[in-house]
Design an enzyme around this catalytic site. Structure first.
Site, PDB file in Angstrom:
ATOM      1  N   LYS A   1       2.654   9.357   0.333  1.00 13.75           N
ATOM      2  CA  LYS A   1       3.543   8.883  -0.740  1.00 13.75           C
ATOM      3  C   LYS A   1       4.588   9.950  -0.979  1.00 13.75           C
ATOM      4  O   LYS A   1       4.260  11.111  -1.218  1.00 13.75           O
ATOM      5  CB  LYS A   1       2.747   8.651  -2.026  1.00 13.75           C
ATOM      6  CG  LYS A   1       3.632   8.324  -3.228  1.00 13.75           C
ATOM      7  CD  LYS A   1       2.918   8.513  -4.552  1.00 13.75           C
ATOM      8  CE  LYS A   1       3.865   8.196  -5.705  1.00 13.75           C
ATOM      9  NZ  LYS A   1       3.245   8.416  -7.025  1.00 13.75           N
TER      10      LYS A   1
ATOM     11  N   TYR B   1       0.089  13.035  -1.027  1.00 11.63           N
ATOM     12  CA  TYR B   1       0.969  12.753  -2.163  1.00 11.63           C
ATOM     13  C   TYR B   1       1.961  13.894  -2.317  1.00 11.63           C
ATOM     14  O   TYR B   1       1.585  15.004  -2.659  1.00 11.63           O
ATOM     15  CB  TYR B   1       0.112  12.549  -3.420  1.00 11.63           C
ATOM     16  CG  TYR B   1       0.839  12.322  -4.721  1.00 11.63           C
ATOM     17  CD1 TYR B   1       2.203  12.050  -4.789  1.00 11.63           C
ATOM     18  CD2 TYR B   1       0.131  12.364  -5.923  1.00 11.63           C
ATOM     19  CE1 TYR B   1       2.838  11.832  -5.997  1.00 11.63           C
ATOM     20  CE2 TYR B   1       0.755  12.142  -7.147  1.00 11.63           C
ATOM     21  CZ  TYR B   1       2.122  11.885  -7.171  1.00 11.63           C
ATOM     22  OH  TYR B   1       2.738  11.683  -8.388  1.00 11.63           O
TER      23      TYR B   1
END
Length: 298
Positions: A165, A137
């Protein structure tokens, strides 16, 4: 084959307005059912919108277990387990695997300004501690460090690192990740809701979209239109995300998002301190936004 795909909702964590700002499980179930019924492809607990940074490890595991049980296999549930401390990230990751998380989302350590080599070791250690898939992330505005293409190139070779992400807001950064992931079974997801269409055109496999807490169907329909090659409808729906994004920019994450949900009838409560209640005059702007979407409100 994609591990992470479509519209994944980084669910807000509902709090009561009591002294402890305790978690409101009833409101969580109400919101969860809305997200499932409106077509979300996955649920993600304890991302930035889930206020992972102000919740204890035990709160996070207990709440995520509740969401996994209530979801009952209808959708995959991903749990945010990253931390400043590798020790805490390992504890969280093993616990999340034990309660049945389908995958983990792991943010890079923040505040410390660690080196790329330290970052690689952190992610490798966390991934090695579990058997389930891991999603990296990247949110440099929150961590103070962008996960570089060179770091991703080293991590995509690890068997259970299955995605990244990108919430940098930079399309060039997203392209770097797509290049690094090419030829590996690793999905690239966009975390900037204003860039979903651009990301899809470049090859992103999905979106982790905070706005989908409220306008779930708009974001889901956007992704479906993109997948179907319906260019005009996709352009219309991408533009349709802007009114809520304008509201989100009026406060700290997830202050105005939670207030919007609350005024729409979901008792998610306020953000946890130190983030305070929304400023005076914000409710009126939220009502205008809700009216735009045809969402009934209190």
């Amino acid at each position: 084959m994609s591990t992470f795909k479509g519209v994944i909702v980084p669910m807000v964590t509902p709090f009561n307005r009591d002294e402890e700002q305790s978690i409101n499980y009833e409101a969580a179930e109400q919101l969860l059912e809305k997200l499932i019924s409106e077509g979300a492809d996955g649920i993600f607990t304890f991302g930035s919108n889930g206020e992972f940074h102000v919740c204890s490890p035990d709160e996070k595991i207990k709440f995520s277990k509740f969401i996994i049980e209530k979801t009952a296999g209808r959708l995959p549930v991903y749990v945010g387990t990253g931390a400043c401390s590798t020790k805490e990230a390992l504890y969280m990751s093993r616990e999340a695997e034990a309660i049945g998380a389908d995958a983990l989302s792991v943010i890079n350590p923040y505040f410390l300004g660690i080196s790329d080599q330290q970052l690689i070791e952190y992610f490798k250690t966390v991934a090695a501690s579990v058997k389930i898939p891991v999603l990296l992330y990247n949110i440099p505005k929150g961590t103070g460090k962008n996960i570089s293409k060179e770091v991703v190139e080293q991590l995509v070779t690890i068997e259970n690192i299955k995605g990244i992400k990108d919430s940098s807001g930079s399309i060039d950064n997203l392209k770097d990740y797509l290049d690094a992931a090419a030829g590996h079974d690793v999905d690239v997801l966009v975390g900037s809701d204003g860039k979903i269409s651009e990301a899809h055109a470049l090859g992103a496999q999905g979106a982790i979209a905070g706005t989908a807490n409220l306008i779930t169907k708009v974001v889901v329909d956007l992704w479906r239109a993109l997948e179907a090659g319906n260019v005009e409808e996709a352009a219309r729906l991408q533009a349709e995300i802007e009114p809520i994004r304008d509201i989100l920019h009026l406060g700290s994450t997830p202050q105005t998002l939670k207030r919007s949900l609350e005024l729409a009838g979901y008792s998610v409560g306020p953000a946890r301190f130190p983030v305070t209640e929304v400023a005076e005059g914000i409710d009126e702007k939220i009502y205008v936004m809700l009216d735009h979407y045809g969402i009934a409100h209190n």
